[in-house]
Scaffold this motif. Structure first.
Motif, PDB file in Angstrom:
ATOM      1  N   SER A 184      -8.440 -10.022  -7.273  1.00 14.24           N
ATOM      2  CA  SER A 184      -9.380 -10.971  -6.642  1.00 14.24           C
ATOM      3  C   SER A 184      -9.870 -10.217  -5.384  1.00 14.24           C
ATOM      4  O   SER A 184     -10.820 -10.898  -4.721  1.00 14.24           O
ATOM      5  N   ASN A 185      -9.493  -9.143  -5.205  1.00 13.15           N
ATOM      6  CA  ASN A 185      -9.776  -8.452  -3.826  1.00 13.15           C
ATOM      7  C   ASN A 185     -10.147  -7.105  -4.049  1.00 13.15           C
ATOM      8  O   ASN A 185     -10.104  -6.249  -3.229  1.00 13.15           O
ATOM      9  N   TYR A 186     -11.074  -6.871  -4.920  1.00 14.64           N
ATOM     10  CA  TYR A 186     -11.578  -5.450  -5.338  1.00 14.64           C
ATOM     11  C   TYR A 186     -12.358  -4.801  -4.095  1.00 14.64           C
ATOM     12  O   TYR A 186     -12.168  -3.920  -3.806  1.00 14.64           O
ATOM     13  N   GLY A 187     -13.361  -5.498  -3.558  1.00 15.01           N
ATOM     14  CA  GLY A 187     -14.216  -5.207  -2.503  1.00 15.01           C
ATOM     15  C   GLY A 187     -13.374  -4.534  -1.352  1.00 15.01           C
ATOM     16  O   GLY A 187     -13.838  -3.742  -0.970  1.00 15.01           O
ATOM     17  N   ILE A 188     -12.411  -5.423  -0.848  1.00 12.06           N
ATOM     18  CA  ILE A 188     -11.879  -5.227   0.656  1.00 12.06           C
ATOM     19  C   ILE A 188     -10.709  -4.236   0.264  1.00 12.06           C
ATOM     20  O   ILE A 188     -10.644  -3.168   0.978  1.00 12.06           O
ATOM     21  N   TRP A 189     -10.177  -4.054  -0.953  1.00 17.63           N
ATOM     22  CA  TRP A 189      -9.252  -2.994  -1.352  1.00 17.63           C
ATOM     23  C   TRP A 189     -10.186  -1.542  -1.615  1.00 17.63           C
ATOM     24  O   TRP A 189      -9.516  -0.785  -0.930  1.00 17.63           O
ATOM     25  N   ALA A 190     -11.272  -1.681  -2.032  1.00 22.87           N
ATOM     26  CA  ALA A 190     -11.868  -0.283  -2.201  1.00 22.87           C
ATOM     27  C   ALA A 190     -12.164   0.225  -0.725  1.00 22.87           C
ATOM     28  O   ALA A 190     -12.362   1.311  -0.377  1.00 22.87           O
ATOM     29  N   GLN A 191     -12.767  -0.701   0.160  1.00 19.83           N
ATOM     30  CA  GLN A 191     -13.031  -0.366   1.596  1.00 19.83           C
ATOM     31  C   GLN A 191     -11.936  -0.100   2.251  1.00 19.83           C
ATOM     32  O   GLN A 191     -12.042   1.274   2.853  1.00 19.83           O
ATOM     33  N   LYS A 192     -10.932  -0.690   2.146  1.00 20.62           N
ATOM     34  CA  LYS A 192      -9.708  -0.042   3.137  1.00 20.62           C
ATOM     35  C   LYS A 192      -8.965   1.095   2.187  1.00 20.62           C
ATOM     36  O   LYS A 192      -8.483   1.943   3.220  1.00 20.62           O
ATOM     37  N   LEU A 193      -9.001   1.177   1.030  1.00 20.53           N
ATOM     38  CA  LEU A 193      -8.360   2.589   0.401  1.00 20.53           C
ATOM     39  C   LEU A 193      -9.441   3.729   1.119  1.00 20.53           C
ATOM     40  O   LEU A 193      -8.889   4.915   1.103  1.00 20.53           O
ATOM     41  N   GLU A 194     -10.570   3.592   0.866  1.00 17.95           N
ATOM     42  CA  GLU A 194     -11.506   4.611   1.311  1.00 17.95           C
ATOM     43  C   GLU A 194     -11.273   5.265   2.888  1.00 17.95           C
ATOM     44  O   GLU A 194     -11.229   6.311   3.051  1.00 17.95           O
ATOM     45  N   VAL A 195     -10.987   4.114   3.635  1.00 15.03           N
ATOM     46  CA  VAL A 195     -10.920   4.274   5.036  1.00 15.03           C
ATOM     47  C   VAL A 195      -9.425   5.099   5.183  1.00 15.03           C
ATOM     48  O   VAL A 195      -9.259   6.260   5.743  1.00 15.03           O
ATOM     49  N   ALA A 196      -8.260   4.689   4.412  1.00 12.90           N
ATOM     50  CA  ALA A 196      -7.346   5.061   4.570  1.00 12.90           C
ATOM     51  C   ALA A 196      -7.000   6.549   4.040  1.00 12.90           C
ATOM     52  O   ALA A 196      -6.695   7.456   4.716  1.00 12.90           O
ATOM     53  N   LEU A 197      -7.929   6.910   2.837  1.00 15.83           N
ATOM     54  CA  LEU A 197      -7.817   8.304   2.424  1.00 15.83           C
ATOM     55  C   LEU A 197      -8.424   9.229   3.196  1.00 15.83           C
ATOM     56  O   LEU A 197      -8.113  10.405   3.559  1.00 15.83           O
ATOM     57  N   ALA A 198      -9.869   8.743   4.051  1.00 16.52           N
ATOM     58  CA  ALA A 198     -10.188   9.533   4.882  1.00 16.52           C
ATOM     59  C   ALA A 198      -9.404   9.792   6.191  1.00 16.52           C
ATOM     60  O   ALA A 198      -9.268  10.953   6.820  1.00 16.52           O
ATOM     61  N   GLN A 199      -8.659   8.824   6.670  1.00  9.94           N
ATOM     62  CA  GLN A 199      -7.725   8.832   7.855  1.00  9.94           C
ATOM     63  C   GLN A 199      -6.716   9.841   7.655  1.00  9.94           C
ATOM     64  O   GLN A 199      -6.260  10.425   8.494  1.00  9.94           O
ATOM     65  N   LEU A 200      -6.238   9.818   6.551  1.00 11.52           N
ATOM     66  CA  LEU A 200      -5.170  10.945   6.177  1.00 11.52           C
ATOM     67  C   LEU A 200      -5.511  11.990   5.674  1.00 11.52           C
ATOM     68  O   LEU A 200      -4.964  13.068   5.644  1.00 11.52           O
ATOM     69  N   ASP A 201      -6.942  12.280   5.745  1.00 17.54           N
ATOM     70  CA  ASP A 201      -7.650  13.452   5.501  1.00 17.54           C
ATOM     71  C   ASP A 201      -7.259  14.185   4.132  1.00 17.54           C
ATOM     72  O   ASP A 201      -6.967  15.067   3.797  1.00 17.54           O
ATOM     73  N   ILE A 202      -7.235  13.379   3.168  1.00 15.09           N
ATOM     74  CA  ILE A 202      -6.870  13.649   1.830  1.00 15.09           C
ATOM     75  C   ILE A 202      -7.918  13.314   0.810  1.00 15.09           C
ATOM     76  O   ILE A 202      -7.775  13.327  -0.316  1.00 15.09           O
ATOM     77  N   ASP A 203      -9.119  12.935   1.422  1.00 16.18           N
ATOM     78  CA  ASP A 203     -10.166  12.664   0.464  1.00 16.18           C
ATOM     79  C   ASP A 203     -11.058  13.912  -0.075  1.00 16.18           C
ATOM     80  O   ASP A 203     -12.163  13.576  -0.271  1.00 16.18           O
ATOM     81  N   LEU A 204     -10.709  15.097   0.113  1.00 12.42           N
ATOM     82  CA  LEU A 204     -11.424  16.149  -0.458  1.00 12.42           C
ATOM     83  C   LEU A 204     -11.928  15.858  -1.742  1.00 12.42           C
ATOM     84  O   LEU A 204     -13.015  16.127  -2.171  1.00 12.42           O
ATOM     85  N   GLU A 205     -11.138  15.576  -2.722  1.00 16.17           N
ATOM     86  CA  GLU A 205     -11.172  15.212  -4.163  1.00 16.17           C
ATOM     87  C   GLU A 205     -12.400  14.248  -4.181  1.00 16.17           C
ATOM     88  O   GLU A 205     -13.228  14.441  -5.298  1.00 16.17           O
ATOM     89  N   LEU A 206     -12.497  13.390  -3.477  1.00 19.41           N
ATOM     90  CA  LEU A 206     -13.531  12.115  -3.427  1.00 19.41           C
ATOM     91  C   LEU A 206     -14.861  12.796  -2.880  1.00 19.41           C
ATOM     92  O   LEU A 206     -15.723  12.072  -3.303  1.00 19.41           O
ATOM     93  N   THR A 207     -14.816  13.737  -2.159  1.00 18.22           N
ATOM     94  CA  THR A 207     -16.129  13.898  -1.432  1.00 18.22           C
ATOM     95  C   THR A 207     -16.974  15.394  -2.025  1.00 18.22           C
ATOM     96  O   THR A 207     -17.976  15.660  -1.642  1.00 18.22           O
ATOM     97  N   SER A 208     -15.993  16.137  -2.648  1.00 21.74           N
ATOM     98  CA  SER A 208     -16.403  17.268  -3.293  1.00 21.74           C
ATOM     99  C   SER A 208     -16.023  17.672  -4.721  1.00 21.74           C
ATOM    100  O   SER A 208     -14.915  17.355  -4.859  1.00 21.74           O
TER     101      SER A 208
END
Length: 156
Positions: A26-50
């Motif tokens: 029931s919470n896909y939108g907020i989950w996706a936003q928070k997940l994206e922020v968390a992965l960026a803050q953890l500096d592990i989102d290289l796979e998602l950005t390149s």
């Protein structure tokens, strides 16, 4: 001093991960936003950005190439290969960490319905497809209820 730095870094990482709500359907939108922020803050989102670095092709010696030129090209290739291997290692580490964080933030019943994927970006696309289809169906159901309901009078 290093131990304090490491402890603070670990604590911050856990805070970012804990801020991602469990995906329960029931919470896909907020989950996706928070997940994206968390992965960026953890500096592990290289796979998602390149994209994954593509493998290099080994050089082939030309027929009329001098030994010095060939050795220079081999040395240049070795340097590029080391850089490529380093970048691919960072990308693979990012992919593995992203998959772990993503899967741990989804309830078991939903996670079991999503097929495994080799990359985090593919896995996120599968998750998204599960919820865009269902949200369209839900929107259609709400529209039907709105159209079919009749006003029977009384105060609003």
């Amino acid at each position: 001093l290093y131990l304090i730095f490491f402890r603070n870094k670990w604590s911050n990482a856990m805070n970012y991960i804990n801020n991602v709500p469990l995906l329960d359907g029931s919470n896909y939108g907020i989950w996706a936003q928070k997940l994206e922020v968390a992965l960026a803050q953890l500096d592990i989102d290289l796979e998602l950005t390149s994209p994954c670095p593509t493998d290099l092709v080994a050089p082939v010696r030309a027929q009329n190439e001098m030994d010095a030129q060939w050795q220079a090209r081999q040395g240049d290739h070795a340097t590029r290969l080391m850089k490529h291997d380093f970048e691919k290692s960072k990308w693979a580490s990012s992919n593995r960490k992203c998959l772990m964080v993503i899967k741990s933030s989804i309830i078991d019943s939903i996670r079991g319905a999503i097929p495994d994927c080799p990359t985090a970006s593919e896995y996120l696309k599968k998750v998204e497809s599960q919820f865009t289809v269902s949200s369209k169906a839900y929107a259609h159901k709400l529209i039907q209820r709105l159209v079919n309901n009749k006003y029977t009078g009384g105060s609003i």
